[in-house]
Design a protein around this motif. Structure first.
Motif, PDB file in Angstrom:
ATOM      1  N   GLY A   1      10.437 -12.690   3.941  1.00 23.56           N
ATOM      2  CA  GLY A   1       9.696 -13.161   2.784  1.00 23.56           C
ATOM      3  C   GLY A   1       9.473 -14.656   2.757  1.00 23.56           C
ATOM      4  O   GLY A   1       8.356 -15.128   2.499  1.00 23.56           O
ATOM      5  N   ALA A   2      10.515 -15.426   3.009  1.00 26.18           N
ATOM      6  CA  ALA A   2      10.391 -16.882   2.946  1.00 26.18           C
ATOM      7  C   ALA A   2       9.428 -17.402   4.005  1.00 26.18           C
ATOM      8  O   ALA A   2       8.607 -18.294   3.734  1.00 26.18           O
ATOM      9  N   GLU A   3       9.507 -16.839   5.192  1.00 26.16           N
ATOM     10  CA  GLU A   3       8.637 -17.303   6.278  1.00 26.16           C
ATOM     11  C   GLU A   3       7.198 -16.849   6.064  1.00 26.16           C
ATOM     12  O   GLU A   3       6.246 -17.596   6.338  1.00 26.16           O
ATOM     13  N   PHE A   4       7.027 -15.636   5.555  1.00 20.48           N
ATOM     14  CA  PHE A   4       5.678 -15.175   5.241  1.00 20.48           C
ATOM     15  C   PHE A   4       5.041 -16.102   4.205  1.00 20.48           C
ATOM     16  O   PHE A   4       3.856 -16.438   4.299  1.00 20.48           O
ATOM     17  N   HIS A   5       5.819 -16.501   3.226  1.00 20.12           N
ATOM     18  CA  HIS A   5       5.298 -17.389   2.189  1.00 20.12           C
ATOM     19  C   HIS A   5       4.917 -18.743   2.785  1.00 20.12           C
ATOM     20  O   HIS A   5       3.909 -19.353   2.390  1.00 20.12           O
ATOM     21  N   ARG A   6       5.699 -19.229   3.724  1.00 22.07           N
ATOM     22  CA  ARG A   6       5.405 -20.522   4.343  1.00 22.07           C
ATOM     23  C   ARG A   6       4.070 -20.528   5.061  1.00 22.07           C
ATOM     24  O   ARG A   6       3.303 -21.495   4.988  1.00 22.07           O
TER      25      ARG A   6
ATOM     26  N   LEU B   1      -0.632 -10.626   1.624  1.00 16.61           N
ATOM     27  CA  LEU B   1       0.347  -9.953   2.462  1.00 16.61           C
ATOM     28  C   LEU B   1       0.183  -8.459   2.261  1.00 16.61           C
ATOM     29  O   LEU B   1       0.294  -7.961   1.140  1.00 16.61           O
ATOM     30  N   LEU B   2      -0.084  -7.737   3.359  1.00 17.55           N
ATOM     31  CA  LEU B   2      -0.307  -6.287   3.311  1.00 17.55           C
ATOM     32  C   LEU B   2       0.845  -5.592   4.025  1.00 17.55           C
ATOM     33  O   LEU B   2       1.007  -5.742   5.235  1.00 17.55           O
ATOM     34  N   VAL B   3       1.650  -4.853   3.272  1.00 12.45           N
ATOM     35  CA  VAL B   3       2.869  -4.238   3.793  1.00 12.45           C
ATOM     36  C   VAL B   3       2.735  -2.722   3.751  1.00 12.45           C
ATOM     37  O   VAL B   3       2.480  -2.142   2.684  1.00 12.45           O
ATOM     38  N   VAL B   4       2.916  -2.083   4.893  1.00 11.06           N
ATOM     39  CA  VAL B   4       2.888  -0.622   4.981  1.00 11.06           C
ATOM     40  C   VAL B   4       4.302  -0.123   5.251  1.00 11.06           C
ATOM     41  O   VAL B   4       4.946  -0.555   6.215  1.00 11.06           O
ATOM     42  N   THR B   5       4.785   0.761   4.383  1.00  7.94           N
ATOM     43  CA  THR B   5       6.118   1.339   4.535  1.00  7.94           C
ATOM     44  C   THR B   5       6.037   2.857   4.434  1.00  7.94           C
ATOM     45  O   THR B   5       5.150   3.397   3.764  1.00  7.94           O
ATOM     46  N   PRO B   6       6.960   3.576   5.090  1.00 11.21           N
ATOM     47  CA  PRO B   6       6.942   5.040   4.996  1.00 11.21           C
ATOM     48  C   PRO B   6       7.483   5.524   3.662  1.00 11.21           C
ATOM     49  O   PRO B   6       8.430   4.959   3.114  1.00 11.21           O
TER      50      PRO B   6
ATOM     51  N   LEU C   1      13.005  -4.076   0.099  1.00  7.54           N
ATOM     52  CA  LEU C   1      11.669  -4.672   0.152  1.00  7.54           C
ATOM     53  C   LEU C   1      11.463  -5.602  -1.033  1.00  7.54           C
ATOM     54  O   LEU C   1      11.011  -6.745  -0.877  1.00  7.54           O
ATOM     55  N   ALA C   2      11.802  -5.119  -2.218  1.00 16.73           N
ATOM     56  CA  ALA C   2      11.625  -5.925  -3.423  1.00 16.73           C
ATOM     57  C   ALA C   2      12.494  -7.177  -3.378  1.00 16.73           C
ATOM     58  O   ALA C   2      12.053  -8.279  -3.731  1.00 16.73           O
ATOM     59  N   ALA C   3      13.738  -7.016  -2.926  1.00 11.62           N
ATOM     60  CA  ALA C   3      14.659  -8.153  -2.901  1.00 11.62           C
ATOM     61  C   ALA C   3      14.196  -9.233  -1.937  1.00 11.62           C
ATOM     62  O   ALA C   3      14.347 -10.427  -2.201  1.00 11.62           O
ATOM     63  N   GLY C   4      13.613  -8.828  -0.811  1.00 11.04           N
ATOM     64  CA  GLY C   4      13.181  -9.792   0.188  1.00 11.04           C
ATOM     65  C   GLY C   4      11.898 -10.522  -0.165  1.00 11.04           C
ATOM     66  O   GLY C   4      11.680 -11.656   0.251  1.00 11.04           O
TER      67      GLY C   4
ATOM     68  N   HIS D   1       9.163 -14.718  -3.590  1.00  8.41           N
ATOM     69  CA  HIS D   1       8.052 -15.445  -2.973  1.00  8.41           C
ATOM     70  C   HIS D   1       6.680 -14.847  -3.267  1.00  8.41           C
ATOM     71  O   HIS D   1       5.670 -15.540  -3.126  1.00  8.41           O
ATOM     72  N   PHE D   2       6.630 -13.554  -3.650  1.00 11.78           N
ATOM     73  CA  PHE D   2       5.351 -12.870  -3.771  1.00 11.78           C
ATOM     74  C   PHE D   2       5.285 -12.034  -5.052  1.00 11.78           C
ATOM     75  O   PHE D   2       6.309 -11.576  -5.558  1.00 11.78           O
TER      76      PHE D   2
END
Length: 270
Positions: free
Chosen positions: A162-167, A175-180, A205-208, A212-213
């Motif tokens: 999360g932190a790096e994605f935000h950077r 940010l587009l996240v696909v999870t099963p 997922l929510a915690a990470g 930031h998002f």
């Protein structure tokens, strides 16, 4: 590697810009140099990648399964969610680059980059699209990208930093996240005692990402895949269960109708 994509990269040692150099290299103004593999990808891990990623066998299985179109609904949904974006689209843990290639096909104004730890995957990703590049880097570490310069970041069944994605994302990036979903591949999980979706996955997922998002949309995708014996072995061989089960131990009556159930979440930087 595509020069437009190189312009977005940064030296993993000093964070300066990179430029194509002589003899298939990328170089920064401070003299740090990184070889381009014969297939076209660059290793920008700077020796800091703690793992090797998917094996050649797993990558071959993934390429075969995706080429058959079984996960085409995911690629299509990602392309729809990226509508209107311009600049760089990055697929973290992007493997062979199949999903990213579909996004680029639908949006000619985008350039693309696959980031992965697996050299066998990067050999394919480097050739996935003529407007894309591929680099080796650790998704849990610092990505070799400039601050706030990425328009779209794809994360399909991949680590979420999360932190790096935000950077790296622009203020207007997505940010587009696909999870099963819990019943993804349910028939195979039950019939072959495969690894199932962790019930705490959504909490993680929510915690990470929460600090930031902000979640802006959520979409569930469900379809049925009719798989023959070889395709069952392929889908098992491309995922985490490949580390625990040999292809020869797969024994289910086929053809078999298998549930595909995933969720696409779109986030915007806070």
């Amino acid at each position: 590697m595509n020069r437009d994509v190189v312009a977005y990269l940064r030296c993993p040692v000093c964070r300066e810009t990179l430029e194509p150099g002589e003899s298939r290299t990328l170089r920064c103004p401070r003299g740090h140099s990184f070889d381009l593999a014969r297939q076209g990808y660059a290793d920008l891990s700077a020796g800091r990648s703690p793992h090797t990623g998917d094996t050649a066998e797993m990558v071959a299985a993934r390429a075969e399964f995706l080429a058959a179109g079984h996960y085409a609904a995911i690629s299509t949904a990602l392309a729809e969610a990226a509508a209107g974006a311009t600049g760089l689209a990055v697929d973290v843990g992007g493997g062979t680059g199949q999903h990213l290639a579909v996004v680029l096909d639908q949006h000619p104004e985008l350039r693309g980059l696959v980031v992965d730890a697996s050299k066998p995957a990067l050999r394919r990703a480097a050739r996935a699209h003529d407007r894309a590049g591929a680099v080796r880097a650790d998704a849990w570490g610092r990505l070799p990208l400039a601050d706030h310069d990425t328009a779209v970041l794809l994360d399909v069944f991949a680590p979420r930093n999360g932190a790096e994605f935000h950077r790296v994302l622009r203020a207007d990036g997505r940010l587009l996240v696909v999870t099963p979903e819990p019943d993804h591949l349910a028939e195979l999980v039950a019939g072959l005692d495969l690894l199932s979706v962790d019930p705490a996955k959504e909490e993680r997922l929510a915690a990470g990402l929460e600090p930031h998002f902000a979640l802006t949309s959520r979409r569930s995708l469900r379809w049925t895949m009719r798989l023959d014996r070889a395709e069952v072995a392929t889908v098992v061989g491309m995922g985490p269960s490949a580390w625990h089960r040999a292809p020869g131990t797969i024994d289910l009556p086929t053809p078999l109708d298998v549930t595909a159930a995933v969720r696409l979440d779109e986030f915007r930087p806070r």
